[in-house]
Design a protein around this motif. Structure first.
Motif, mmCIF file in Angstrom:
data_model
loop_
_atom_site.group_PDB
_atom_site.id
_atom_site.type_symbol
_atom_site.label_atom_id
_atom_site.label_comp_id
_atom_site.label_asym_id
_atom_site.label_seq_id
_atom_site.Cartn_x
_atom_site.Cartn_y
_atom_site.Cartn_z
ATOM 1 N N ILE A 110 49.273 84.408 -27.265
ATOM 2 C CA ILE A 110 48.388 84.091 -26.143
ATOM 3 C C ILE A 110 47.469 82.956 -26.570
ATOM 4 O O ILE A 110 47.226 82.004 -25.827
ATOM 5 N N SER A 111 46.943 83.073 -27.780
ATOM 6 C CA SER A 111 46.093 82.038 -28.357
ATOM 7 C C SER A 111 46.167 82.140 -29.871
ATOM 8 O O SER A 111 46.572 83.171 -30.419
ATOM 9 N N SER A 112 45.788 81.058 -30.537
ATOM 10 C CA SER A 112 45.772 81.070 -31.999
ATOM 11 C C SER A 112 44.747 80.065 -32.483
ATOM 12 O O SER A 112 44.403 79.115 -31.786
ATOM 13 N N GLY A 113 44.247 80.299 -33.683
ATOM 14 C CA GLY A 113 43.244 79.404 -34.239
ATOM 15 C C GLY A 113 42.642 80.019 -35.479
ATOM 16 O O GLY A 113 43.229 80.908 -36.099
ATOM 17 N N SER A 114 41.457 79.546 -35.834
ATOM 18 C CA SER A 114 40.784 80.066 -37.014
ATOM 19 C C SER A 114 39.547 80.851 -36.607
ATOM 20 O O SER A 114 39.004 80.671 -35.514
ATOM 21 N N LEU B 33 47.482 92.439 -29.169
ATOM 22 C CA LEU B 33 47.628 92.675 -30.603
ATOM 23 C C LEU B 33 46.997 91.488 -31.325
ATOM 24 O O LEU B 33 47.152 90.341 -30.891
ATOM 25 N N VAL B 34 46.282 91.767 -32.407
ATOM 26 C CA VAL B 34 45.610 90.707 -33.153
ATOM 27 C C VAL B 34 46.162 90.655 -34.574
ATOM 28 O O VAL B 34 46.146 91.653 -35.295
ATOM 29 N N VAL B 35 46.669 89.488 -34.938
ATOM 30 C CA VAL B 35 47.224 89.248 -36.273
ATOM 31 C C VAL B 35 46.268 88.323 -37.020
ATOM 32 O O VAL B 35 45.911 87.257 -36.518
ATOM 33 N N ARG B 36 45.854 88.736 -38.220
ATOM 34 C CA ARG B 36 44.987 87.888 -39.048
ATOM 35 C C ARG B 36 45.661 87.626 -40.387
ATOM 36 O O ARG B 36 46.258 88.516 -40.975
ATOM 37 N N CYS B 37 45.520 86.387 -40.845
ATOM 38 C CA CYS B 37 46.072 86.011 -42.147
ATOM 39 C C CYS B 37 45.094 85.074 -42.836
ATOM 40 O O CYS B 37 44.173 84.539 -42.204
ATOM 41 N N ALA B 38 45.273 84.881 -44.140
ATOM 42 C CA ALA B 38 44.478 83.871 -44.838
ATOM 43 C C ALA B 38 44.726 82.534 -44.148
ATOM 44 O O ALA B 38 45.849 82.251 -43.714
ATOM 45 N N PHE B 39 43.686 81.708 -44.029
ATOM 46 C CA PHE B 39 43.855 80.459 -43.295
ATOM 47 C C PHE B 39 44.925 79.582 -43.942
ATOM 48 O O PHE B 39 45.630 78.842 -43.256
ATOM 49 N N GLU B 40 45.078 79.699 -45.256
ATOM 50 C CA GLU B 40 46.099 78.923 -45.963
ATOM 51 C C GLU B 40 47.511 79.321 -45.532
ATOM 52 O O GLU B 40 48.463 78.561 -45.717
ATOM 53 N N SER B 41 47.648 80.515 -44.948
ATOM 54 C CA SER B 41 48.959 81.001 -44.499
ATOM 55 C C SER B 41 49.180 80.762 -43.007
ATOM 56 O O SER B 41 50.174 81.237 -42.444
ATOM 57 N N MET C 127 39.850 82.703 -41.643
ATOM 58 C CA MET C 127 41.163 83.311 -41.468
ATOM 59 C C MET C 127 41.881 82.713 -40.264
ATOM 60 O O MET C 127 41.251 82.173 -39.348
ATOM 61 N N GLY C 128 43.197 82.802 -40.280
ATOM 62 C CA GLY C 128 43.989 82.450 -39.114
ATOM 63 C C GLY C 128 44.084 83.667 -38.204
ATOM 64 O O GLY C 128 44.250 84.791 -38.688
ATOM 65 N N VAL C 129 43.958 83.455 -36.902
ATOM 66 C CA VAL C 129 43.979 84.566 -35.949
ATOM 67 C C VAL C 129 44.957 84.257 -34.816
ATOM 68 O O VAL C 129 44.900 83.180 -34.211
ATOM 69 N N PHE D 205 54.492 86.968 -44.791
ATOM 70 C CA PHE D 205 54.021 85.659 -44.334
ATOM 71 C C PHE D 205 52.492 85.550 -44.380
ATOM 72 O O PHE D 205 51.904 84.696 -43.733
ATOM 73 N N GLY D 206 51.889 86.450 -45.161
ATOM 74 C CA GLY D 206 50.451 86.345 -45.390
ATOM 75 C C GLY D 206 49.589 87.246 -44.527
ATOM 76 O O GLY D 206 48.365 87.074 -44.479
ATOM 77 N N LEU D 207 50.200 88.222 -43.849
ATOM 78 C CA LEU D 207 49.417 89.124 -43.006
ATOM 79 C C LEU D 207 48.357 89.852 -43.826
ATOM 80 O O LEU D 207 48.639 90.407 -44.881
ATOM 81 N N GLU D 208 47.119 89.839 -43.317
ATOM 82 C CA GLU D 208 46.038 90.566 -43.985
ATOM 83 C C GLU D 208 45.449 91.656 -43.101
ATOM 84 O O GLU D 208 44.879 92.617 -43.602
ATOM 85 N N ASP D 209 45.574 91.496 -41.793
ATOM 86 C CA ASP D 209 45.027 92.509 -40.890
ATOM 87 C C ASP D 209 45.818 92.493 -39.593
ATOM 88 O O ASP D 209 46.185 91.427 -39.089
#
Length: 228
Positions: free
Chosen positions: A185-189, A161-169, A122-124, A144-148
């Motif tokens: 603050i940071s982003s990645g998989s 706050l933590v945003v998670r999406c499918a990695f494809e998104s 997932m993207g985080v 935009f693909g938000l899952e969590d």
């Protein structure tokens, strides 16, 4: 001392992230979103600006190390599934070190695919909550693909706050945040486990000792596991 070790490890991890981003897309962050993200992640761990610039320059020069990302799989004590994400310029060395860590700490290394099916990539994105309306933002990001969407704390106990999406998104989510003037603050998989294993404290400690040994290796970027 442990704090400095942790900081040094974080700088090494981001340095390799920068190197791989420069190799793939060049040294200009304006035209290289992966490098922008790596620089952002450097700020998140308080990596000095001169170290970031030095890492970019080093990665741009002749003879720069060519790192590749390799994910190793295995099981820890009590059947806990573990994924080890590495960035290495010497896979032979890395796989040997990872195997030794598993074998000496009650685990065993598995073949490709033996563990990964239990996780979803997932993207985080981690955000500062100041000035944001969490409920409105959560609704806004669904397209935009938000899952969590949830709350967490940083290394210093600060709210995030933590945003998670499918990695494809990942790209779409990154662009959506940028268009709203939100700089993560940071982003990645991240590899998120489908289910968690609950263990008592003594058993969980055995698993975390293996995780700690893996994380001490300079080639290891992150370790994911399904311990609850």
């Amino acid at each position: 001392m442990k704090r400095w070790d942790k900081m040094s490890k974080a700088f090494t991890r981001v340095g390799k992230e920068i190197a791989m981003a420069v190799k793939a897309g060049g040294p200009n962050p304006d035209s290289n979103p992966s490098l922008r993200r790596a620089i952002q992640n450097g700020r998140a761990v308080n990596m000095p600006k001169d170290k970031v610039e030095s890492a970019i320059k080093k990665a741009s020069g002749q003879g720069a190390a060519a790192y590749e990302e390799i994910v190793y799989e295995g099981y820890g004590p009590h059947g806990v599934a573990i994924l080890v994400v590495t960035a290495t310029d010497n896979p032979t060395r890395t796989v040997s070190n990872v195997r030794v860590a598993f074998n000496r700490n009650g685990g065993n290394m598995g073949s490709s695919g033996s563990v990964a099916f239990q996780f979803t990539k997932m993207g985080v994105f981690r955000l500062k909550p100041e000035g944001l309306d969490p409920e409105a933002l959560e609704l806004d990001l669904i397209d935009f693909g938000l899952e969590d969407f949830g709350e967490a704390t940083g290394d210093e106990g600060e709210p995030q706050l933590v945003v998670r999406c499918a990695f494809e998104s990942f790209g779409a989510m990154s662009k959506a945040l940028e268009e709203r003037g939100i700089t993560p603050i940071s982003s990645g998989s991240a590899f998120v486990p489908a289910t968690l294993i609950e263990l008592d404290e003594a058993a969980a400690t055995e698993v975390l000792e293996l995780v700690d040994k893996l994380e001490q290796d300079d080639d290891v970027q992150e370790v994911f596991y399904n311990l609850g």
